[in-house]
Scaffold this active site. Structure first.
Site, PDB file in Angstrom:
ATOM      1  N   HIS A 151       0.829  -1.200   0.000  1.00  0.00           N
ATOM      2  CA  HIS A 151       0.000   0.000   0.000  1.00  0.00           C
ATOM      3  C   HIS A 151       0.866   1.253   0.000  1.00  0.00           C
ATOM      4  O   HIS A 151       0.380   2.349   0.281  1.00  0.00           O
ATOM      5  CB  HIS A 151      -0.939  -0.014   1.215  1.00  0.00           C
ATOM      6  CG  HIS A 151      -2.315   0.458   0.915  1.00  0.00           C
ATOM      7  ND1 HIS A 151      -2.876   1.541   1.540  1.00  0.00           N
ATOM      8  CD2 HIS A 151      -3.256   0.009   0.032  1.00  0.00           C
ATOM      9  CE1 HIS A 151      -4.094   1.730   1.071  1.00  0.00           C
ATOM     10  NE2 HIS A 151      -4.353   0.821   0.164  1.00  0.00           N
ATOM     11  N   ASP A 182      -9.765  10.613  -5.091  1.00  0.00           N
ATOM     12  CA  ASP A 182      -8.652  10.495  -4.155  1.00  0.00           C
ATOM     13  C   ASP A 182      -8.053  11.881  -3.984  1.00  0.00           C
ATOM     14  O   ASP A 182      -8.634  12.881  -4.415  1.00  0.00           O
ATOM     15  CB  ASP A 182      -7.617   9.487  -4.678  1.00  0.00           C
ATOM     16  CG  ASP A 182      -6.934   8.731  -3.545  1.00  0.00           C
ATOM     17  OD1 ASP A 182      -6.168   9.367  -2.784  1.00  0.00           O
ATOM     18  OD2 ASP A 182      -7.160   7.520  -3.410  1.00  0.00           O
ATOM     19  N   HIS A 372     -12.328   7.715  -2.043  1.00  0.00           N
ATOM     20  CA  HIS A 372     -11.149   6.962  -1.610  1.00  0.00           C
ATOM     21  C   HIS A 372     -10.125   7.872  -0.933  1.00  0.00           C
ATOM     22  O   HIS A 372      -8.939   7.572  -0.909  1.00  0.00           O
ATOM     23  CB  HIS A 372     -10.520   6.269  -2.830  1.00  0.00           C
ATOM     24  CG  HIS A 372      -9.611   5.140  -2.487  1.00  0.00           C
ATOM     25  ND1 HIS A 372      -8.251   5.178  -2.738  1.00  0.00           N
ATOM     26  CD2 HIS A 372      -9.844   3.940  -1.917  1.00  0.00           C
ATOM     27  CE1 HIS A 372      -7.689   4.050  -2.351  1.00  0.00           C
ATOM     28  NE2 HIS A 372      -8.640   3.282  -1.841  1.00  0.00           N
ATOM     29  N   GLU A 400       2.711   0.721   4.305  1.00  0.00           N
ATOM     30  CA  GLU A 400       2.190   2.058   4.063  1.00  0.00           C
ATOM     31  C   GLU A 400       3.326   3.079   3.997  1.00  0.00           C
ATOM     32  O   GLU A 400       4.466   2.792   4.374  1.00  0.00           O
ATOM     33  CB  GLU A 400       1.233   2.466   5.192  1.00  0.00           C
ATOM     34  CG  GLU A 400       0.093   1.514   5.448  1.00  0.00           C
ATOM     35  CD  GLU A 400      -1.044   1.682   4.463  1.00  0.00           C
ATOM     36  OE1 GLU A 400      -0.975   2.605   3.609  1.00  0.00           O
ATOM     37  OE2 GLU A 400      -2.013   0.901   4.547  1.00  0.00           O
TER      38      GLU A 400
END
Length: 466
Positions: A151, A182, A372, A400
């Site tokens: 991610h 996004d 998102h 992440e």
């Protein structure tokens, strides 16, 4: 997901024994940073601008293109990006091009669709037809997709960093009339670009677990399990190489941070430290309302201190897992209802703060488009750009990263305010938890599954995994 629902609760509860206590957050004041001119940081307004900027940067590239995304889809938008990458290589043969996507996600079909070679089939077809030059790698963060994915975010093209939580497909790039919203930011800075490309070079290309997907002979996941184990251990120690810089007039402090694992997760600790440091106002953006326990605890502390908190989430119909009435129901379609139940409980527990205007819960919806967004805006001088969904999965399972922007002179304040104003145009403030649809009105399949999950306590497990 069906296997999870049918599993005994006793076994399910033992799968992920998350720690209840975490180390105190790292001091953000001591973090090294890049001093990036404020004029070199731009907020892009929408998916169309993101797509245009990405294709423009690829078309102008002369030295390197490093793309990191959850997936590059086999659809019109994905093929448009691949076509642009191969055209760039043909135009500049010395251009180095590497694309990194999640290993598991790339080798399966879409959820609910028939079994296929996944996106990797397209990668191999392009390589066979157009030859070498565009290297596409699969990054296996865990042995199984259920327990964590790649991610990490950020596209490095020469000295530009195009940062977004978006992946690459038709809906993220606003093809064919629909979009998944996004956040999109462009930062022009050689040092930051070098650091983000260097992280990938060191930790991805330097691992035996990360393998090419656009070649004929792709190893099995089982054969890579020892290498994946070593890779996970290395990722828990990984960091970006960031110098000690001084903030001069006209610049913003930008710190890239990775985050991986349930403990000693630098990104988690810094996010908590930033949240605790809120003086007056906090804006939280998350697509799935499923906040980790430590984040919920800090939000409660901020409310007791008198801080104003705005949280924007997508309406359940704007969730990418939502299945409209009339379409065949699949178990994955339960997730938007789980998230809405989480939101209802949170709103009910904070009725007084909602009534006073101290807590504002915003539901975003724009037709059949989806939401998102993720990130934080703290007071007027800190912003977090991230792909982190601020949920337990991001907190413990996925790999992440984030860009932490500290802006004591408030040089980017107008950009942040414009972004926030644009988001609110398609959002409605929740006046009361009862304004949300009652579970009694959910479709029969949803009500049945929710009861089964509640009886077996598997709803708690799903909140940790999804």
């Amino acid at each position: 997901m069906n296997k999870l629902i049918s599993a005994p609760g006793r076994i399910a509860r033992r799968i992920l024994p998350f720690p209840r206590r975490r180390k105190p957050g790292a001091s953000t004041q001591a973090m090294p940073f890049f001093a990036v001119p404020a004029g070199a940081i731009a907020t892009l307004p929408d998916p169309a601008a993101f797509r245009q900027t990405l294709l423009r940067l690829i078309g102008q590239a002369t030295r390197r293109i490093v793309i990191v995304a959850l997936y590059l889809q086999d659809d019109d938008a994905g093929r448009e990006v691949l076509d642009a990458l191969y055209a760039a290589k043909a135009r500049a043969p010395d251009l180095q091009i590497a694309v990194f996507v999640d290993w598991h996600r790339a080798q399966r079909g879409l959820i609910g669709k028939q079994k296929s070679a996944g996106n990797a089939g397209m990668y191999r077809e392009y390589a066979a037809r157009l030859g070498p030059g565009v290297e596409i790698y699969g990054v296996p963060v865990q042995n199984r997709e259920l327990f964590g994915v790649l991610h990490l975010k950020g596209f490095v093209i020469d000295d530009a960093v195009l940062y977004s939580g978006a992946s690459l497909n038709d809906v993220y790039l606003a093809r064919h009339g629909r979009y998944r919203l996004d956040r999109y930011h462009l930062l022009q800075h050689a040092g930051l670009a070098d650091a983000m490309a260097g992280f990938v070079q060191k930790h991805f290309n330097g691992s035996d677990a990360v393998r090419r997907l656009n070649v004929a002979d792709v190893p099995s996941t089982k054969s890579l399990q020892p290498a994946i184990r070593e890779f996970r251990q290395a990722l828990q120690r990984a960091s970006y190489e960031v110098p000690q810089a001084s903030l001069v007039d006209g610049t913003v402090a930008v710190t890239p941070l990775p985050g991986f694992g349930r403990s000693d997760n630098t990104l988690n600790e810094v996010l908590l430290d930033l949240l605790r440091g809120t003086r007056q106002r906090l804006i939280v953006l998350t697509p799935y309302f499923n906040l980790p326990r430590p984040v919920r605890a800090v939000l409660g502390q901020l409310l007791r201190r008198g801080c104003t908190i705005d949280i924007m989430v997508g309406d359940k119909t704007a969730n990418d897992f939502y299945i409209p009435p009339g379409e065949p129901f699949k178990t994955i379609g339960l997730l938007p209802y789980l998230y809405e139940n989480n939101l209802r409980r949170f709103a009910r527990a904070h009725r007084r703060q909602i009534d006073s205007g101290q807590l504002n819960l915003h539901l975003w919806r724009d037709g059949d488009n989806s939401y998102h967004l993720k990130g934080l805006l703290i007071d007027d001088d800190v912003a977090v750009l991230t792909g982190n969904n601020l949920n337990p999965r991001a907190w413990s399972l996925d790999l992440e990263n984030a860009l932490i922007l500290r802006d004591p002179s408030r040089l980017l304040q107008a950009q942040h305010e414009a972004e926030w104003a644009a988001l609110r145009r398609h959002a409605t403030r929740l006046v009361d938890y009862q304004a949300l649809e009652s579970p009694r009105q959910y479709p029969p399949e949803v009500r049945k599954l929710l009861k089964r999950l509640s009886r077996s306590q598997l709803d708690h497990l799903l909140n940790r995994l999804m």
